[in-house]
Design an enzyme around this catalytic site. Structure first.
Site, PDB file in Angstrom:
ATOM      1  N   ASP A  48       0.756  -1.293  -0.034  1.00 16.75           N
ATOM      2  CA  ASP A  48      -0.067  -0.039  -0.016  1.00 16.75           C
ATOM      3  C   ASP A  48       0.847   1.195   0.180  1.00 16.75           C
ATOM      4  O   ASP A  48       0.502   2.172  -0.679  1.00 16.75           O
ATOM      5  CB  ASP A  48      -0.887   0.157   1.316  1.00 16.75           C
ATOM      6  CG  ASP A  48      -1.743   1.083   1.384  1.00 16.75           C
ATOM      7  OD1 ASP A  48      -2.675   1.582   0.432  1.00 16.75           O
ATOM      8  OD2 ASP A  48      -1.534   1.976   2.252  1.00 16.75           O
ATOM      9  N   GLU A 119      -2.070  -5.197  -3.533  1.00 15.03           N
ATOM     10  CA  GLU A 119      -1.438  -4.586  -2.802  1.00 15.03           C
ATOM     11  C   GLU A 119      -0.100  -5.581  -2.211  1.00 15.03           C
ATOM     12  O   GLU A 119       0.899  -5.096  -2.116  1.00 15.03           O
ATOM     13  CB  GLU A 119      -1.877  -3.836  -1.567  1.00 15.03           C
ATOM     14  CG  GLU A 119      -2.668  -2.512  -2.404  1.00 15.03           C
ATOM     15  CD  GLU A 119      -3.356  -1.643  -1.076  1.00 15.03           C
ATOM     16  OE1 GLU A 119      -3.730  -0.562  -1.545  1.00 15.03           O
ATOM     17  OE2 GLU A 119      -3.587  -2.307  -0.014  1.00 15.03           O
TER      18      GLU A 119
END
Length: 223
Positions: A48, A119
């Protein structure tokens, strides 16, 4: 030790990943419902941040405009919804390692799970090959979204909604805090708040416009 399925290794390679150590990539694809020692959560946390930095640098280099506009695009491009869209279009659902119940409940098509696994894969790419390789990978995977209109021009309420989701905050809450004046010249004051972030308010001759202005003010202040 868990190893990648041959078809999953091919999928990773076709989509720009370069899997080396199987354990790292198996972890990135493993949902907690498998009840195994390692799942994707830690790699998702890392990926992320890597994604956010790559997209922020890309926007800074390629797009003119003030910080507020860059932030709107950044939040739209790194949102879980966008991550999940790219993952689904690339065929990731077939390769996520889910528990039997979670898969039966539709976990492979879940926006949350798809976004998180994408992610996690970016986190694995960063861990294995470093930032520059992850940057090249992300620019390739996100090319269509970056060149499109995602996050460029949205109604302030929609932009705020996406900003909250992209930053993993609760949805914005709107309150009518005041209504004054006669019916033919009424003025409405609306406050919008996002928990643990802040609030903003604005006034207009109707409630909808007051909400729009409040959302715009919020984004200018916090976005």
């Amino acid at each position: 030790m868990m190893t990648l399925k041959p078809e999953t290794r091919v999928w990773l390679e076709v989509n720009g990943f370069a899997p080396g150590d199987d354990a790292l990539w198996v972890q990135a694809l493993t949902h907690g419902s498998r009840d195994e020692a390692l799942d994707y959560e830690r790699l998702e946390f890392l990926g992320d941040r890597v994604l956010g930095l790559v997209i922020a640098e890309w926007l800074y280099a390629e797009q003119a405009g003030p910080e507020g506009k860059l932030s709107l695009r950044l939040n739209a491009l790194v949102s879980r919804k966008t991550c999940a869209k790219i993952a689904a279009e690339r065929g990731l659902p077939l390769h996520i390692r889910l528990g039997k119940q979670a898969r039966g409940d539709g976990g492979a098509e879940s926006t949350n799970i798809l976004g998180d696994v994408m992610e996690a894969l970016l986190g694995a790419a960063f861990m294995q090959d470093g930032f520059e390789a992850a940057q090249v990978l992300i620019r390739d995977l996100w090319a269509a979204e970056f060149s499109g209109d995602l996050g460029r021009s949205k109604h302030p309420k929609s932009a705020l909604q996406e900003w909250a989701a992209g930053n993993k905050r609760k949805a914005p809450h709107y309150d009518l805090v005041d209504r004054s004046g006669p019916d033919h010249a009424a003025e409405f004051t609306v406050r919008v708040s996002v928990k643990n972030v802040g609030e903003a308010q604005a006034s207009a001759s109707n409630k909808q416009e007051a909400e729009r202005r409040a959302a715009k003010t919020f984004m200018e202040k916090y976005g």
